[in-house]
Design a protein around this motif. Structure first.
Motif, short mmCIF file in Angstrom:
data_model
loop_
_atom_site.label_atom_id
_atom_site.label_comp_id
_atom_site.label_asym_id
_atom_site.label_seq_id
_atom_site.Cartn_x
_atom_site.Cartn_y
_atom_site.Cartn_z
N UNK A 86 0.84 -1.21 0.04
CA UNK A 86 0.20 0.16 -0.14
C UNK A 86 0.89 1.47 -0.04
N UNK A 87 2.00 1.40 0.59
CA UNK A 87 3.03 2.32 0.79
C UNK A 87 3.38 2.55 -0.78
N UNK A 88 3.06 3.78 -1.16
CA UNK A 88 3.75 3.94 -2.66
C UNK A 88 5.33 4.15 -2.78
N UNK A 89 5.69 4.57 -1.76
CA UNK A 89 7.48 4.61 -1.66
C UNK A 89 7.91 3.25 -1.54
N UNK A 103 17.38 7.55 -3.82
CA UNK A 103 17.42 8.97 -4.25
C UNK A 103 16.99 9.00 -5.60
N UNK A 104 17.07 7.92 -6.85
CA UNK A 104 16.41 7.83 -7.69
C UNK A 104 14.76 8.00 -7.77
N UNK A 105 14.41 7.27 -6.52
CA UNK A 105 12.89 7.32 -6.49
C UNK A 105 12.16 8.73 -5.97
N UNK A 106 12.99 9.38 -4.95
CA UNK A 106 12.65 10.58 -4.73
C UNK A 106 12.77 11.89 -5.73
N UNK A 107 13.73 11.51 -6.76
CA UNK A 107 13.70 12.47 -7.60
C UNK A 107 12.88 12.30 -9.08
N UNK A 108 12.04 11.17 -9.01
CA UNK A 108 10.77 10.90 -9.96
C UNK A 108 9.97 11.75 -9.91
N UNK A 160 6.40 14.02 -5.91
CA UNK A 160 5.88 15.02 -5.50
C UNK A 160 4.69 14.78 -4.81
N UNK A 161 3.79 13.73 -5.09
CA UNK A 161 2.64 13.36 -4.26
C UNK A 161 2.81 12.91 -3.09
N UNK A 162 3.96 12.60 -2.65
CA UNK A 162 4.24 12.03 -1.44
C UNK A 162 4.56 12.94 -0.07
N UNK A 163 4.81 14.31 -0.60
CA UNK A 163 5.21 15.16 0.29
C UNK A 163 4.43 15.33 1.73
N UNK A 164 3.21 15.00 1.63
CA UNK A 164 2.28 15.15 3.03
C UNK A 164 2.00 13.72 3.31
N UNK A 165 2.71 12.58 2.93
CA UNK A 165 2.23 11.30 3.27
C UNK A 165 2.67 11.22 4.71
N UNK A 166 2.19 10.36 5.41
CA UNK A 166 2.69 10.23 7.00
C UNK A 166 2.66 8.47 7.08
#
Length: 367
Positions: free
Chosen positions: A144-147, A254-259, A263-269
């Motif tokens: 479920x966690x997209x990251x 790092x590759x994932x965060x730069x994808x 951007x849609x994960x900034x508010x994920x907890x």
């Protein structure tokens, strides 16, 4: 070699080394195996005479072939190089202490198509590893966690081919081509069930920890693309698979965060940085104790669960291997398999419901 003799050898049953070790006994039995040369050492007998100690493998198990100077094949064996491919036909004897002995052996070089078939594994192994890899893909897709889902998918996308041929260890458990996939898939099955029993565990984190816990072995315990030889590497020796694994997680992260998706994960907890740290902790602590190579001991529920699932699967694989290859010392007692600390005892058979029903029917008829 005469055509008649050559034809008779080709008629012998072709076994894997594991099958050979299972069926061989004190009486000679004729079989042939297709194997790769892992090593060819020249040694001396107590009388100072040279002999060759040739280590052979087919990806299922290894065996040692000792060729003494009186053998008709001594000159041919001298020319065997590491990485070579041969068929070895013989009357095989399990000598016990000194292992498998091929008597009246005959040897030939394998054809290219035979080599490719051997690298692909026997049908049972190919199907098992295909199913195991698909199970890993399915577990990743269930996250479920997209990251974490994205990180695991990126690993499989970039390193899937290397992952498929890596071993889980050099000696003790799943020490074969594709063994890491078998180990990880079974650990994922166990971890998923544990998460059903302990709902407080973070399933996505634990499954990700399973996938990445040994990912450094892609550079420490990996086979060459075209063989069963597992070379030693400076990365593996100087850094080790735990540190390599943590480095790979950071690189993929790092590759994932730069994808674009990040951007849609900034508010994920919980926050992404906290997710990364917890995953790194699982990789770094999975050996359980510093004396066993972990830079830190498990400090979260998922880290503890990962350590025990890893240890359980490794130990049960050692038992499985021992039941297939160890010499029987007594009634249901088999020789110790290292690093286990004692002799093995065959497990209690499971009562099958149909057999139990049949037994009750027989009792009723007798009464």
């Amino acid at each position: 070699m005469s055509e008649t003799h050559s034809a008779s050898l080709s008629d012998l049953d072709l076994l894997t080394v594991r099958q050979l070790k299972t069926v061989a006994g004190p009486q000679p039995q004729p079989y042939r195996v297709h194997v790769q040369v892992e090593g060819n050492l020249v040694k001396e007998t107590a009388q100072g005479k040279p002999y060759h100690e040739v280590k052979l493998t087919d990806g299922t198990e290894s065996l040692v072939w000792r060729v003494f100077d009186g053998s008709p094949l001594f000159q041919e064996v001298q020319a065997l190089k590491r990485g070579g491919w041969i068929e070895l036909s013989a009357h095989w004897v399990d000598t016990g202490k000194f292992g498998m002995e091929p008597r009246n052996p005959a040897m030939r070089v394998l054809e290219d198509e035979e080599v490719q078939s051997l690298l692909a594994g026997d049908e049972e192994t190919r199907e098992r590893q295909r199913e195991d890899y698909q199970a890993i893909v399915d577990f990743v897709q269930s996250m479920s966690d997209p990251r974490l889902k994205g990180l695991c998918s990126l690993f499989l996308q970039q390193h899937g081919d290397r992952f498929k041929r890596a071993a889980a260890a050099r000696d003790y458990h799943h020490a074969r081509r594709g063994g890491l996939v078998e180990h990880v898939s079974q650990m994922m099955r166990s971890a998923a069930k544990i998460c059903e029993a302990y709902a407080e565990l973070n399933r996505d984190l634990l499954l990700s920890g399973v996938l990445f816990h040994d990912c450094g072995k892609l550079w420490e315990n990996n086979y060459l693309e075209g063989g069963f030889t597992m070379p030693y590497t400076l990365h593996g020796e100087l850094i080790g698979h735990i540190s390599l694994g943590m480095e790979l997680v950071n690189k993929l992260w790092r590759q994932l965060i730069e994808s674009d998706a990040a951007a849609a994960w900034a508010t994920l907890q919980p926050q992404s940085e906290l997710v990364r740290l917890h995953l790194l902790h699982l990789v770094g602590s999975h050996h359980g104790e510093m004396q066993f190579g972990s830079p830190v001991i498990p400090k979260t529920p998922e880290a503890v669960a990962l350590h025990y699932v890893d240890n359980l699967d490794a130990k049960l694989e050692m038992f499985r291997k021992g039941y297939n290859t160890s010499a029987e010392l007594g009634n249901g007692i088999l020789e110790r398999v290292r690093p286990l600390t004692s002799n093995l005892v065959r497990p209690l058979e499971v009562v099958v419901k149909n057999a139990l029903d049949n037994h009750r029917d027989e009792e009723e008829e007798q009464n």
